[in-house]
Design a protein around this motif. Structure first.
Motif, PDB file in Angstrom:
ATOM      1  N   PHE B 181      -5.127   0.364  -1.932  1.00 31.63           N
ATOM      2  CA  PHE B 181      -5.681  -0.066  -3.080  1.00 31.63           C
ATOM      3  C   PHE B 181      -7.139   0.544  -3.293  1.00 31.63           C
ATOM      4  O   PHE B 181      -8.044   0.238  -2.475  1.00 31.63           O
ATOM      5  N   HIS B 182      -7.411   1.001  -4.215  1.00 31.18           N
ATOM      6  CA  HIS B 182      -8.867   1.393  -4.426  1.00 31.18           C
ATOM      7  C   HIS B 182      -9.051   1.643  -5.993  1.00 31.18           C
ATOM      8  O   HIS B 182      -8.207   1.897  -7.091  1.00 31.18           O
ATOM      9  N   ALA B 183     -10.401   1.883  -6.539  1.00 33.15           N
ATOM     10  CA  ALA B 183     -10.685   1.981  -7.998  1.00 33.15           C
ATOM     11  C   ALA B 183     -10.964   3.602  -7.980  1.00 33.15           C
ATOM     12  O   ALA B 183     -11.721   4.118  -7.415  1.00 33.15           O
ATOM     13  N   VAL B 184     -10.575   3.902  -9.231  1.00 29.31           N
ATOM     14  CA  VAL B 184     -10.915   5.308  -9.476  1.00 29.31           C
ATOM     15  C   VAL B 184     -11.276   5.455 -11.023  1.00 29.31           C
ATOM     16  O   VAL B 184     -10.697   4.410 -11.651  1.00 29.31           O
ATOM     17  N   GLU B 185     -11.890   6.385 -11.341  1.00 31.66           N
ATOM     18  CA  GLU B 185     -12.279   6.711 -12.771  1.00 31.66           C
ATOM     19  C   GLU B 185     -10.969   7.522 -13.443  1.00 31.66           C
ATOM     20  O   GLU B 185     -10.437   8.566 -12.723  1.00 31.66           O
ATOM     21  N   ARG B 197      -9.931   5.871 -22.458  1.00 33.99           N
ATOM     22  CA  ARG B 197     -10.787   6.926 -22.266  1.00 33.99           C
ATOM     23  C   ARG B 197     -11.088   7.457 -20.921  1.00 33.99           C
ATOM     24  O   ARG B 197     -10.844   6.727 -19.911  1.00 33.99           O
ATOM     25  N   GLY B 199     -12.876   8.366 -17.617  1.00 31.18           N
ATOM     26  CA  GLY B 199     -14.121   7.887 -16.833  1.00 31.18           C
ATOM     27  C   GLY B 199     -13.691   6.196 -16.773  1.00 31.18           C
ATOM     28  O   GLY B 199     -14.482   5.477 -16.154  1.00 31.18           O
ATOM     29  N   ALA B 200     -12.674   5.730 -17.559  1.00 24.47           N
ATOM     30  CA  ALA B 200     -12.531   4.380 -17.424  1.00 24.47           C
ATOM     31  C   ALA B 200     -11.989   3.682 -16.076  1.00 24.47           C
ATOM     32  O   ALA B 200     -11.399   4.743 -15.122  1.00 24.47           O
ATOM     33  N   ALA B 201     -12.350   2.655 -15.644  1.00 23.75           N
ATOM     34  CA  ALA B 201     -12.130   2.394 -14.087  1.00 23.75           C
ATOM     35  C   ALA B 201     -10.543   1.807 -13.942  1.00 23.75           C
ATOM     36  O   ALA B 201     -10.042   1.001 -14.918  1.00 23.75           O
ATOM     37  N   LEU B 202      -9.885   2.405 -13.083  1.00 21.16           N
ATOM     38  CA  LEU B 202      -8.563   2.047 -13.037  1.00 21.16           C
ATOM     39  C   LEU B 202      -8.233   1.873 -11.479  1.00 21.16           C
ATOM     40  O   LEU B 202      -8.688   2.193 -10.634  1.00 21.16           O
ATOM     41  N   MET B 203      -7.343   0.654 -11.348  1.00 21.71           N
ATOM     42  CA  MET B 203      -6.685   0.426 -10.093  1.00 21.71           C
ATOM     43  C   MET B 203      -5.660   1.529  -9.664  1.00 21.71           C
ATOM     44  O   MET B 203      -4.924   1.760 -10.427  1.00 21.71           O
ATOM     45  N   TYR B 227      -5.588  -4.274 -15.312  1.00 23.84           N
ATOM     46  CA  TYR B 227      -4.722  -4.580 -14.409  1.00 23.84           C
ATOM     47  C   TYR B 227      -5.228  -5.344 -13.126  1.00 23.84           C
ATOM     48  O   TYR B 227      -6.195  -5.028 -12.693  1.00 23.84           O
ATOM     49  N   GLN B 228      -4.542  -6.338 -12.674  1.00 24.78           N
ATOM     50  CA  GLN B 228      -5.005  -7.336 -11.488  1.00 24.78           C
ATOM     51  C   GLN B 228      -4.090  -7.240 -10.711  1.00 24.78           C
ATOM     52  O   GLN B 228      -2.742  -7.766 -10.955  1.00 24.78           O
ATOM     53  N   LEU B 229      -4.331  -7.485  -9.384  1.00 22.30           N
ATOM     54  CA  LEU B 229      -3.680  -7.951  -8.216  1.00 22.30           C
ATOM     55  C   LEU B 229      -3.907  -9.298  -7.942  1.00 22.30           C
ATOM     56  O   LEU B 229      -5.200  -9.537  -7.844  1.00 22.30           O
TER      57      LEU B 229
END
Lengths: 233, 233
Positions: B181-185, B197, B199-203, B227-229
Motif C-alpha cells: 500500500f502506498h500513496a501516489v498522485e 483532479r 495530482g490528487a492523493a490516491l491510495m 478511500y480508507q483502509l
DNA sequence: AAGTGGTCTAGACCACTGA
DNA sequence: CAGTGGTCTAGACCACTTG
C-alpha cells in the motif's frame, strides 16, 4: 505428515484446502462434519478442529455450531499487517533512527480529535508533534494527542529524549486499537517538515488506543513520499 | 471462566496478559513454563498452550522450544486487514456496484511488472484495465496483468461481464500473495477515470499472487480520494 | 430437541534448541 | 542431551443455533 502416514493438522488443512481448490467443494457448499473428516483421514477430531480453525481464520471457510462448515461464498484476503515502533522500523532498514520533538503543549482537543477518541467531552490533553528521521532524513512526522486524564504521568516525561510512541508502548498497554490508512496531500507545514513539496501524496496512518473505555492517545502520522506498507500471505 | 472457577483459555490469556500489563513481567522477562502456569492456574497444559499461542500471535510474547516464553522486548501492533472482493466492499457500504472494462489486450509485460511477479522472463500476458463504480461514481480503477502461461483459460472469459478480480478469486486460488500500500498522485488518465483532479492523493494497492512458483496476476488498484483502509484490534 | 462446532483434560510423544 | 514448547489422542461436556 510426521513419520509415516499420520497426518498433522497442517497436512489436514492442506487436504481440505485442496478439496476446495479442485472444486470438490465449491463456494457455499457444506463440508463434512469434523468427526466424519477425522474418521476419513484417520486422525482425532481435535486435529481436524485445529485445521479448520486455521482455514476459518484465513477466510476460506465459515463455521457455525449446528450449521456446519461451509466454503465461503465470498472469499476475502486477510493480511496481517505489522506496525512496529518507528525506531525499530527504521533500524530494521539498517538506518540510524533520529527523533526531534517539534511541539509540546497542554491544550484543548478539537472536536475531530475527540471524535477519534470516541469521547464526548475533552479533559486536559497533551499535544505532541514530533519528527522521526532515518539516517538524518525526515521519515515520519506525527501529531499526537494524549489524554492526561488517562495518562497523567506523561506530563512529567521528557519527550525530547524518548518519543511518546515508545514511552506509551512500554508503559501504557492498550486494550483496543483503531487503525486507519489513507492518502493525503502534504500541506505547507508538513511539506517543510518532511522536506518534500506541497501537494505531494503521503500515506497517513491514524491510530487511536484505549484502555478499557478510557482513551489513551490518538496520533496521525504522515510518512515521507515513497513509504510503503507491506504484507504477505 | 465458565461455570464456577474453572478457567477457559481466554481467561488464562487474560491473566497472563494482565501480569505483563502490571509489570509483573517486563519486556524481555521469561515467563514460567506452561506446565507450571497450568498447575498454578489449575488447568491443563493445553489450555495454557492455547492462551500462549494467542498471545504470541498478537505479538505480546515470543516462544521458543527450550528457550521458554519471553515478553517481547519490542512490541509490535499486529492488525488483520480484510481485503474483500471489490464488489462485496461496495455492496457492504450499501451502494450498487458497477463495473466497466476499459482495456483488454495481449501484450508483453514491462520489466516492472515482471519484477513484481518475480519472473525472469515474461511469457504471454493479458493486460486488463477496469473501473469499479459505487452508485455510478468511480470507486477504484485497476491495471492488471495476468499470466496466460499460468491461467490460459482466462483468454476465453468475457471480462466485460465478470471482473477479472472475481473470476480469478473464484477459479484460481493462490498459494501466496504479496500486498503493498502506498500513496501516489493521480496522473492525467487516472484523474479522468476517477473524476478527480490531476495530482490528487490516491491510495494505491498492489497485489501479486502465485500458485506455487507460478505467477498468476499482479494488479495495481487506485482508489478514489477519501478511500480508507481500516483495521481494529 | 438435536446436531455441530468449541473447549477442556490427562497423558503421551515429538521436535527443536540452548547449555 | 536435557528442557521446553508443539502436537496428537480419546473422551467428555458445553454452547450455540438451526430445523
Amino acid at each position: 505428515m510426521n513419520a509415516e502416514g499420520r497426518l498433522g493438522w497442517q497436512a489436514v488443512r492442506a487436504r481440505i484446502h485442496a478439496r476446495v481448490l479442485t472444486g470438490e467443494y465449491g463456494p457455499g457448499d457444506r463440508l463434512p462434519r469434523d468427526e466424519d473428516l477425522a474418521a476419513e483421514l484417520g486422525c482425532a477430531r481435535a486435529t481436524v478442529q485445529r485445521a479448520m480453525r486455521d482455514l476459518a481464520d484465513a477466510g476460506l471457510v465459515e463455521r457455525r455450531r449446528k450449521g456446519g462448515t461451509h466454503v465461503r461464498a465470498d472469499p476475502v484476503t486477510r493480511a496481517v499487517l505489522e506496525i512496529p515502533v518507528i525506531r525499530s522500523e527504521v533500524e530494521a532498514r539498517g538506518a540510524v533512527h533520529g527523533y526531534r520533538l517539534t511541539r509540546r503543549e497542554v491544550a484543548e482537543a478539537p472536536p475531530a480529535v475527540l471524535a477519534r477518541m470516541e469521547a464526548a467531552e475533552g479533559g486536559r490533553m497533551l499535544r505532541v508533534e514530533a519528527l522521526h528521521l532515518a539516517d538524518g532524513r525526515p521519515y515520519i512526522c506525527e501529531d499526537r494527542w494524549i489524554s492526561l486524564d488517562t495518562v497523567p504521568e506523561i506530563e512529567a516525561v521528557d519527550l525530547g529524549r524518548e518519543s511518546a510512541n515508545e514511552w506509551l508502548v512500554r508503559n501504557r498497554p492498550y486494550s483496543r486499537c483503531d487503525l486507519g490508512f489513507h492518502a493525503v496531500e502534504a500541506g505547507e507545514g508538513e511539506a517543510a517538515l518532511l522536506e518534500t513539496r506541497e501537494g505531494a501524496a503521503l500515506m497517513a496512518i491514524e491510530r487511536t488506543t484505549w484502555i478499557g473505555e478510557a482513551p489513551i492517545t490518538t496520533v496521525r502520522a504522515l510518512a515521507r513520499p515513497g513509504y510503503q506498507l507491506r504484507a504477505r500471505i
